[in-house]
Design a protein around this motif. Structure first.
Motif, PDB file in Angstrom:
ATOM      1  N   ALA A 133      -1.722  -4.932 -11.420  1.00 17.94           N
ATOM      2  CA  ALA A 133      -0.725  -5.123 -10.405  1.00 17.94           C
ATOM      3  C   ALA A 133      -0.691  -6.549 -10.014  1.00 17.94           C
ATOM      4  O   ALA A 133       0.506  -6.963  -9.981  1.00 17.94           O
ATOM      5  CB  ALA A 133      -1.285  -4.042  -9.315  1.00 17.94           C
ATOM      6  N   VAL A 134      -1.490  -7.105  -9.781  1.00 18.22           N
ATOM      7  CA  VAL A 134      -1.505  -8.485  -9.193  1.00 18.22           C
ATOM      8  C   VAL A 134      -0.792  -9.283 -10.545  1.00 18.22           C
ATOM      9  O   VAL A 134      -0.116 -10.297 -10.288  1.00 18.22           O
ATOM     10  CB  VAL A 134      -2.682  -9.044  -8.698  1.00 18.22           C
ATOM     11  N   ALA A 135      -1.276  -9.207 -11.705  1.00 13.93           N
ATOM     12  CA  ALA A 135      -0.555  -9.765 -12.745  1.00 13.93           C
ATOM     13  C   ALA A 135       0.951  -9.708 -12.988  1.00 13.93           C
ATOM     14  O   ALA A 135       1.565 -10.608 -13.311  1.00 13.93           O
ATOM     15  CB  ALA A 135      -1.241  -9.455 -14.233  1.00 13.93           C
ATOM     16  N   GLY A 136       1.461  -8.389 -12.575  1.00 15.53           N
ATOM     17  CA  GLY A 136       2.813  -8.309 -12.471  1.00 15.53           C
ATOM     18  C   GLY A 136       3.517  -8.377 -11.231  1.00 15.53           C
ATOM     19  O   GLY A 136       4.661  -8.397 -10.979  1.00 15.53           O
ATOM     20  N   GLY A 137       2.739  -9.600 -10.531  1.00 11.83           N
ATOM     21  CA  GLY A 137       3.280  -9.925  -9.146  1.00 11.83           C
ATOM     22  C   GLY A 137       3.370  -9.144  -7.882  1.00 11.83           C
ATOM     23  O   GLY A 137       3.821  -9.528  -6.937  1.00 11.83           O
ATOM     24  N   GLN A 138       2.475  -7.891  -7.994  1.00 10.04           N
ATOM     25  CA  GLN A 138       2.391  -7.029  -6.869  1.00 10.04           C
ATOM     26  C   GLN A 138       1.192  -7.654  -6.001  1.00 10.04           C
ATOM     27  O   GLN A 138       0.379  -8.263  -6.500  1.00 10.04           O
ATOM     28  CB  GLN A 138       2.454  -5.783  -7.106  1.00 10.04           C
ATOM     29  N   SER A 139       1.396  -7.207  -4.764  1.00  9.51           N
ATOM     30  CA  SER A 139       0.041  -7.461  -3.936  1.00  9.51           C
ATOM     31  C   SER A 139      -0.822  -6.140  -3.666  1.00  9.51           C
ATOM     32  O   SER A 139      -0.037  -4.852  -3.558  1.00  9.51           O
ATOM     33  CB  SER A 139       0.479  -7.733  -2.371  1.00  9.51           C
ATOM     34  N   THR A 140      -2.149  -6.087  -3.789  1.00 11.26           N
ATOM     35  CA  THR A 140      -2.719  -4.943  -3.588  1.00 11.26           C
ATOM     36  C   THR A 140      -3.664  -5.136  -2.258  1.00 11.26           C
ATOM     37  O   THR A 140      -4.569  -4.426  -2.393  1.00 11.26           O
ATOM     38  CB  THR A 140      -3.934  -4.964  -4.832  1.00 11.26           C
ATOM     39  N   LEU A 141      -3.472  -5.693  -1.530  1.00  9.14           N
ATOM     40  CA  LEU A 141      -4.010  -5.806  -0.139  1.00  9.14           C
ATOM     41  C   LEU A 141      -3.996  -4.469   0.428  1.00  9.14           C
ATOM     42  O   LEU A 141      -2.731  -3.870   0.701  1.00  9.14           O
ATOM     43  CB  LEU A 141      -3.595  -6.850   0.813  1.00  9.14           C
ATOM     44  N   ASP A 142      -5.091  -4.033   0.997  1.00 14.52           N
ATOM     45  CA  ASP A 142      -5.211  -2.643   1.502  1.00 14.52           C
ATOM     46  C   ASP A 142      -4.411  -2.926   3.008  1.00 14.52           C
ATOM     47  O   ASP A 142      -4.888  -3.709   3.809  1.00 14.52           O
ATOM     48  CB  ASP A 142      -6.639  -2.233   1.770  1.00 14.52           C
ATOM     49  N   PRO A 143      -3.257  -1.978   3.089  1.00 14.31           N
ATOM     50  CA  PRO A 143      -2.597  -2.053   4.419  1.00 14.31           C
ATOM     51  C   PRO A 143      -3.258  -1.732   5.443  1.00 14.31           C
ATOM     52  O   PRO A 143      -3.154  -2.461   6.608  1.00 14.31           O
ATOM     53  CB  PRO A 143      -1.578  -0.983   4.267  1.00 14.31           C
TER      54      PRO A 143
END
Length: 234
Positions: A128-138
């Motif tokens: 996910a982060v490699a694809g430009g997304q954020s995985t920070l837990d909301p």
């Protein structure tokens, strides 16, 4: 997530060899991920990462004394992001620590996960982060924002205007406040009776003027800066 013709290159920073080996074996079992390098200390990571050219740096937040100490991984993230803005940093920690989460967000981390995360979820987070997304837990991010919104003792003197806020137009200040409340672009557009595309462009301008790369950084910064201005701000 955007298509990636090449495997995701990952660099691992952890002061425990067993952990590094386990994470490396987990990631290299995936056909679309390769481990480009690893380090046991902050100093080693800062020296090796640029040459390894990873897409993702998987960084332990807390390193032992020989590795750099508490929150050393966050400082590595901050330094690497300054040198390599395109690098996605995914933070790993054994502790559910709001202070570390806040520091990681402000250092530009794209993700933050506890070490008890399932292997499949860690692999998914790397992709996910490699694809430009954020995985920070909301939920965790919301706790940090709630803490920043908590009332604080009154200051003896009125603080001087923030230079960061002085860079923003009145409309941008208004949008920044709404970002700080956790509103999405669509919700802000509805609130201000503007097109969502207009809000998206304004948010990009705000991020650039504040010198941050991620929306959640702007939300946290908004809480601190706007709080400093007090109730009498324009």
């Amino acid at each position: 997530m955007r298509e990636r013709p090449e495997p995701v290159r990952v660099f691992i920073l952890d002061d425990h060899e067993v952990v590094r080996r386990g994470v490396r074996d987990l990631l290299e079992a995936e056909p679309d991920i390769v481990v480009a390098g690893e380090a046991a200390s902050a100093r080693e990571a800062l020296a090796r990462v640029p040459a390894a050219r990873p897409d993702v740096a998987l960084l332990d937040v807390r390193l032992g004394e020989s590795g750099g100490g508490d929150h050393a991984g966050v400082e590595v993230c901050r330094e690497l992001r300054a040198r390599m803005p395109e690098l996605a940093c995914l933070m790993l920690t054994s502790f559910d620590d709001d202070e570390a989460l806040f520091d990681a967000i402000m250092a530009g981390a794209a993700g933050y996960a506890l070490k008890r995360i399932d292997g499949s979820d860690l692999v998914a987070a790397v992709r996910a982060v490699a694809g430009g997304q954020s995985t920070l837990d909301p939920r965790a991010t919301a706790r940090v924002l709630a803490r920043l919104r908590a009332p604080r003792p009154a200051e003896p003197e009125a603080p001087s205007p923030s230079p960061e806020l002085e860079r923003l137009s009145p409309r941008e200040l208004q949008i920044l406040e709404l970002i700080g409340e956790g509103l999405t672009n669509r919700q802000i557009a509805e609130r201000l009776f503007l097109a969502e595309k207009t809000i998206k462009n304004r948010v990009s301008s705000i991020l650039a003027k504040l010198g941050v790369g991620r929306r959640v950084q702007a939300a946290i910064l908004a809480q601190r800066l706007l709080e400093q201005q007090g109730p009498g701000r324009a």
